[in-house]
Design a protein around this motif. Sequence first.
Motif, PDB file in Angstrom:
ATOM      1  N   VAL A   1     102.457  30.954  71.423  1.00 34.91           N
ATOM      2  CA  VAL A   1     103.915  30.751  71.491  1.00 34.91           C
ATOM      3  C   VAL A   1     104.663  32.055  71.744  1.00 34.91           C
ATOM      4  O   VAL A   1     105.593  32.107  72.560  1.00 34.91           O
ATOM      5  CB  VAL A   1     104.409  30.103  70.173  1.00 34.91           C
TER       6      VAL A   1
ATOM      7  N   GLN B   1     100.128  40.842  57.429  1.00 39.16           N
ATOM      8  CA  GLN B   1     100.660  39.668  56.726  1.00 39.16           C
ATOM      9  C   GLN B   1      99.637  39.197  55.702  1.00 39.16           C
ATOM     10  O   GLN B   1      98.447  39.089  56.013  1.00 39.16           O
ATOM     11  CB  GLN B   1     100.971  38.552  57.721  1.00 39.16           C
TER      12      GLN B   1
ATOM     13  N   GLN C   1     103.716  36.381  53.105  1.00 37.48           N
ATOM     14  CA  GLN C   1     103.855  35.026  53.640  1.00 37.48           C
ATOM     15  C   GLN C   1     103.829  33.993  52.512  1.00 37.48           C
ATOM     16  O   GLN C   1     102.881  33.957  51.720  1.00 37.48           O
ATOM     17  CB  GLN C   1     102.721  34.708  54.623  1.00 37.48           C
TER      18      GLN C   1
ATOM     19  N   LEU D   1     110.330  29.716  67.549  1.00 35.56           N
ATOM     20  CA  LEU D   1     109.565  28.767  68.382  1.00 35.56           C
ATOM     21  C   LEU D   1     110.531  27.846  69.119  1.00 35.56           C
ATOM     22  O   LEU D   1     110.359  27.546  70.302  1.00 35.56           O
ATOM     23  CB  LEU D   1     108.601  27.964  67.494  1.00 35.56           C
TER      24      LEU D   1
ATOM     25  N   TYR E   1     103.079  22.863  64.496  1.00 38.90           N
ATOM     26  CA  TYR E   1     103.374  23.817  63.423  1.00 38.90           C
ATOM     27  C   TYR E   1     104.873  23.923  63.185  1.00 38.90           C
ATOM     28  O   TYR E   1     105.659  24.033  64.125  1.00 38.90           O
ATOM     29  CB  TYR E   1     102.834  25.208  63.781  1.00 38.90           C
TER      30      TYR E   1
ATOM     31  N   GLY F   1     107.672  25.429  59.812  1.00 36.60           N
ATOM     32  CA  GLY F   1     107.896  25.824  58.436  1.00 36.60           C
ATOM     33  C   GLY F   1     108.961  24.969  57.781  1.00 36.60           C
ATOM     34  O   GLY F   1     109.623  24.142  58.433  1.00 36.60           O
TER      35      GLY F   1
END
Length: 346
Positions: free
Chosen positions: A32, A128, A149, A208, A305, A307
């Motif tokens: 992405v 991360q 994260q 994204l 995907y 969040g």
Amino acid sequence: MTDQHSAEPLRTPLCDLLGCEAPVLLAGMGGVSRWELAAAVANAGGYGMLGMVREPIDLITREVTAMRAATDRPFAVNLIPAATEPQLLEAQIACCLDLGVTAFCFFWDVMPDVVARVKNAGCLVLHQVGTEAAARMAEAAGADVIIAQGIEAGGHVHGRSPAFGLAERILAGTDLPVVVSGGIATGEGLAAALAIGASGVQCGTAFLATEESFAHSYHKSRIVEATGEDTVLTDVFVLNWPKGAAVRVIGNSVTEGLKGNYLGHDPDSLPRETIAHDDDQPRLRFSTDSPLRTTTGDLEAMALYAGQGAGNIPDVVPAAARLNAMVAQARHILKGPVRNGFTAMS
Ligand SMILES: Cc1cc2nc3c(=O)[nH]c(=O)nc-3n(C[C@H](O)[C@H](O)[C@H](O)COP(=O)(O)O)c2cc1C
């Protein structure tokens, strides 16, 4: 940024370290975060990262070259050592160093040798992590920046703690800059991160769903329609990855069929069935591949995907517009009347 001073109240030392104006990092999302998105974020004042996990050398070369042509801002290349065949990983790193890449972002298990390899070449390392123990390991290995994260994050999720709590615990044990990652899509999130002493935020899902991202428009529109409650943490998209790896996706026919839970799926027990293609490459049901601009087939059944901040993403806009809105809102919050003694700029 168009207004060079607009990010000023948000400027943290991390901005000087990375060479950006606002402490907002584009997550190096595999597939992405290609040059168009990374350059758009960098040119708008944020920090761009190219998501190059498991990508072949010729693609990395093309992407780094195109990134350089599109921006003169510094950027990092994101790789995932623990999910990459050692030979390919070595070739990826050698290629990046040959190309003069100056910063890397790593994720998943900390591999100290890999961190040392690029540190010895003079590069900056962002790492991360999903736990305090991993943060300590990354720091001991030589990382310059820790990205905390949280479980709210889209994509692969390494720990099980909420992002802000994890960031606070990591901050208590380190002097390194700490960046909050997971579920952040607004200036409120950015202001809150700075208020706890973090140096910035990293955003995946929010970028994204922008015009420049290489995600398929179907994936972008599903994020725009989704709320955070539509996302699930699951391990059913596990082909290509170490067993048990959890991802946060928008629930779909695959997660519903398997009850969407974290079930300890063994990749070896899952059937291999082609459901889509990326150019001429087959994409399998249960694989970690998400639908890209180049993907055709059963997109609904792929890993979408997202969040938990998806509910705060109302539209697909240019990346600069998303970044500018976050920065403006955070600045407004941080410049507002001081009600609790907190000052934005130390
Ligand atoms: C589509 C997608 C792909 C991702 N791929 C990667 C990756 O290749 N490397 C990586 O370090 N993180 C990856 N992540 C995780 C991000 O680094 C980050 O933790 C996450 O996007 C933060 O949560 P948010 O999406 O709610 O902003 C990915 C996330 C998404 C949404």
